[in-house]
Design an enzyme around this catalytic site. Structure first.
Site, PDB file in Angstrom:
ATOM      1  N   PRO A  60      35.432  -5.629   3.561  1.00 53.37           N
ATOM      2  CA  PRO A  60      34.302  -4.877   4.585  1.00 53.37           C
ATOM      3  C   PRO A  60      32.962  -5.285   4.631  1.00 53.37           C
ATOM      4  O   PRO A  60      31.943  -4.497   4.735  1.00 53.37           O
ATOM      5  CB  PRO A  60      34.667  -3.434   4.064  1.00 53.37           C
ATOM      6  CG  PRO A  60      34.785  -3.431   2.503  1.00 53.37           C
ATOM      7  CD  PRO A  60      35.572  -4.780   2.525  1.00 53.37           C
ATOM      8  N   GLY A  76      31.005  -6.155   1.381  1.00 55.82           N
ATOM      9  CA  GLY A  76      30.136  -5.985   0.301  1.00 55.82           C
ATOM     10  C   GLY A  76      29.887  -7.438  -0.256  1.00 55.82           C
ATOM     11  O   GLY A  76      28.534  -7.649  -0.489  1.00 55.82           O
ATOM     12  N   LYS A  77      30.712  -8.623  -0.389  1.00 58.84           N
ATOM     13  CA  LYS A  77      30.183  -9.742  -0.823  1.00 58.84           C
ATOM     14  C   LYS A  77      29.286 -10.608   0.088  1.00 58.84           C
ATOM     15  O   LYS A  77      28.660 -11.275  -0.291  1.00 58.84           O
ATOM     16  CB  LYS A  77      31.517 -10.524  -1.180  1.00 58.84           C
ATOM     17  CG  LYS A  77      32.427  -9.950  -2.302  1.00 58.84           C
ATOM     18  CD  LYS A  77      33.603 -10.810  -2.538  1.00 58.84           C
ATOM     19  CE  LYS A  77      34.652 -10.266  -3.696  1.00 58.84           C
ATOM     20  NZ  LYS A  77      35.051  -9.087  -3.176  1.00 58.84           N
ATOM     21  N   ASP A 102      42.121 -17.275  11.606  1.00 51.22           N
ATOM     22  CA  ASP A 102      43.254 -17.592  10.554  1.00 51.22           C
ATOM     23  C   ASP A 102      42.523 -18.383   9.598  1.00 51.22           C
ATOM     24  O   ASP A 102      42.353 -19.545  10.095  1.00 51.22           O
ATOM     25  CB  ASP A 102      44.380 -17.930  11.196  1.00 51.22           C
ATOM     26  CG  ASP A 102      45.526 -18.256  10.137  1.00 51.22           C
ATOM     27  OD1 ASP A 102      45.210 -18.012   8.745  1.00 51.22           O
ATOM     28  OD2 ASP A 102      46.630 -18.566  10.370  1.00 51.22           O
ATOM     29  N   CYS A 128      41.989 -10.192  -7.099  1.00 46.25           N
ATOM     30  CA  CYS A 128      41.873  -8.943  -7.942  1.00 46.25           C
ATOM     31  C   CYS A 128      43.459  -8.672  -8.582  1.00 46.25           C
ATOM     32  O   CYS A 128      43.750  -7.559  -8.389  1.00 46.25           O
ATOM     33  CB  CYS A 128      41.420  -7.760  -6.868  1.00 46.25           C
ATOM     34  SG  CYS A 128      42.534  -7.340  -5.701  1.00 46.25           S
TER      35      CYS A 128
END
Length: 554
Positions: free
Chosen positions: A162, A164-165, A210, A284
């Site tokens: 969303p 953040g990075k 993609d 993650c």
């Protein structure tokens, strides 16, 4: 069995396995203890048995127990200061005045704040709405600090939502250069755009492609960040459904996707960049299939090497796991665990691209560290991509082929018109001989004009060509049959279009030469007929029959 008794039995089994030779029961193998431990842990913590088996292969029994305990505990709330609009010191003071208990995150971060307690919602403060900080976990800051983009560079975030990075990248670049934020799903990009507007990011472009095919869209980036989609085995504290939803097959599928994305990310980097040429790969997850195996696959398929991540914390990666052996430079990657770093489970690897060459065949570590079925799957994927490229090239050739066919059809129509005019001219000349009427020069000019007007307005049928000689008819039939035979293989074999076009050009030249020879023969015949008419000259009869002949012809 009650949870307390399960816990005691788990601890007892772990004690036996720590000193198995002296503490085990007589005639009881180690496999029985392992099976008992996996069954008790899966029942006590609510995991699928195959996931517990996976963790027991990675950790010792005692470390696996602590890992499962810490994975159920929530991680501390962390925020990242947006230095484009505020400083960490000023932000901390403003939040403390609002009743927030916080501390600096760690020595390795200059923008992170760890929040213990808050009397107000952290996601609804005036500072948050003004874009002074971003809610972001400590582990997700590590890939950006490892990439370390410089001002003025071109950076790609292959999986940005969303945001953040992506916003952290723009923050380190001081709103200069270019950041391309890509994500597959447009719905997820809505949150990315909203966060970028709120944080004041001005050097970013969002797109939805993609990631596996992104090198065909654009390339030449100085640095690429790939936070690949994964099984989420490192963030179980946020989503407890992972315990019962993820299987080993799911992990293998995501690993296959991660390999494709990582190769695409490497292909998007410019190896000749003066300041960059780096790729950071992160997940993650804590599984080896999604981390070390994927990195080894990239080392075997592309001309890259692993470099230091510039992260002072974290554990080194596995150089050997079960029967697999990885490259010795795998110690440069970093792993983060909930039970050792009080962070989400995370993996970070940093590559340096050396050249644009692709390695052919298996490398030294690929045969030992990777499974053959996975390699076969990846080879099939590459073959499918090559077929798609060939199909796209053929589609372009089809458009050009259609244009050439239309041009040939127009030329054929013109040929038919010219043949019709020649046939009409020969018919008119034969009619004049049968009527015993040789016209004067003035009458011949008028009749020639009438014939031109008539032939331009009327399209003759194919039967009128019967007036021509038998040789001409045979030549025409042969030419038409040859053209029809040429058109059929053109539609079937598109790849040989260029050769057939050359054959078509040579045949056009031959037809042009035959036409020129026929025209010269017709002209000679007309000259001979004119000479015969001049010898006869029945002028008196001709003047009487002139008006009647003209009316009939009109």
């Amino acid at each position: 069995m009650p949870p307390s008794e399960l816990r005691e039995r788990i601890e007892d089994v772990i004690e036996v396995m720590q000193d198995f030779k002296n503490r085990r029961e007589a005639n009881r193998p180690r496999s029985d203890y392992v099976d008992q431990l996996t069954a008790d842990m899966s029942e006590y913590f609510g995991y699928l048995p195959e996931l517990v088996e996976l963790f027991l292969k990675m950790f010792s029994p005692s470390e696996c127990l602590t890992f499962l305990d810490e994975s159920d505990k929530p991680r501390p709330l962390v925020i990242r200061t947006n230095t484009l609009k505020a400083r960490r010191k000023d932000l901390a003071q403003a939040l403390i005045k609002r009743g927030v208990n916080l501390d600096p995150l760690a020595k390795w971060s200059k923008v992170g704040l760890k929040i213990y307690e808050s009397s107000i919602p952290i996601g609804a403060t005036p500072e948050y709405l003004a874009g002074h900080y971003m809610l972001q976990s400590a582990a997700s800051m590590c890939p950006v600090t490892a990439l370390l983009p410089l001002p003025g560079e071109r950076v790609l975030d292959m999986s940005s939502a969303p945001g953040g990075k992506t916003s952290y990248l723009a923050q380190l670049m001081k709103n200069t250069g270019l950041v391309v934020a890509n994500d597959l799903k447009p719905e997820r990009q809505k949150a990315t755009v909203a966060n970028l507007h709120r944080l004041g990011v001005k050097n970013c472009i969002t797109c939805c492609h993609d990631g596996r095919k992104f090198p065909k869209v654009m390339g030449g980036f100085d640095r690429v960040l790939l936070d690949a989609p994964c099984s989420g085995l490192g963030v179980i504290s946020r989503d407890q459904s992972i315990k019962i939803q993820r299987t080993v097959k799911d992990i293998q599928k995501t690993a296959h996707l991660q390999k494709e994305l990582l190769l695409a990310g490497i292909d998007s980097v410019n190896c000749k960049s003066k300041t960059g040429g780096y790729i950071v790969y992160s997940t993650c997850s804590v599984s080896v299939e999604e981390n070390e195996c994927v990195v080894q696959y990239a080392l075997d398929r592309r001309d890259v090497k692993l470099v230091e991540t510039n992260l002072s914390h974290g554990k080194p990666g596995f150089t050997r796991y079960q029967q697999r052996r990885f490259h010795p430079s795998m110690e440069l990657v970093r792993r983060f665990y909930p039970h050792t770093h009080n962070m989400d489970g995370f993996f970070v690897a940093k590559f340096k691209k050396l050249s644009n060459q692709e390695k052919v065949g298996q490398g030294e570590g690929e045969g030992e560290g990777m499974k053959h079925d996975e390699n076969d799957m990846d080879v099939d994927v590459e073959e499918e991509e090559e077929e798609e490229e060939e199909d796209s090239e053929e589609s372009v050739d089809i458009d050009a082929f259609i244009q050439t066919v239309e041009e040939e059809e127009e030329k054929q129509k013109q040929k038919q018109k010219e043949k019709g005019r020649a046939a009409r001219a020969t018919e008119d000349s034969s009619d004049g001989d049968r009527d015993d009427g040789d016209d004067d020069d003035e009458s011949e000019d008028e009749e020639g004009q009438d014939r031109k007007d008539y032939t331009t307005n009327v399209v003759l049928p194919e039967d009128d060509e019967s007036v021509t000689s038998e040789d001409e008819i045979a030549d025409d039939a042969n030419s038409t049959s040859e053209e029809e035979e040429e058109e059929k293989p053109k539609m079937k074999q598109k790849a040989k279009k260029t050769k057939k076009m050359m054959n078509g050009e040579t045949k056009k030249e031959e037809t042009k030469k035959s036409k020129a020879a026929r025209k010269e023969e017709e002209r000679e015949k007309e000259k001979e007929k004119e000479k015969e008419k001049e010898k006869k000259k029945p002028k008196a009869a001709k003047e009487k029959t002139k008006p009647a002949k003209k009316q009939k012809k009109r």
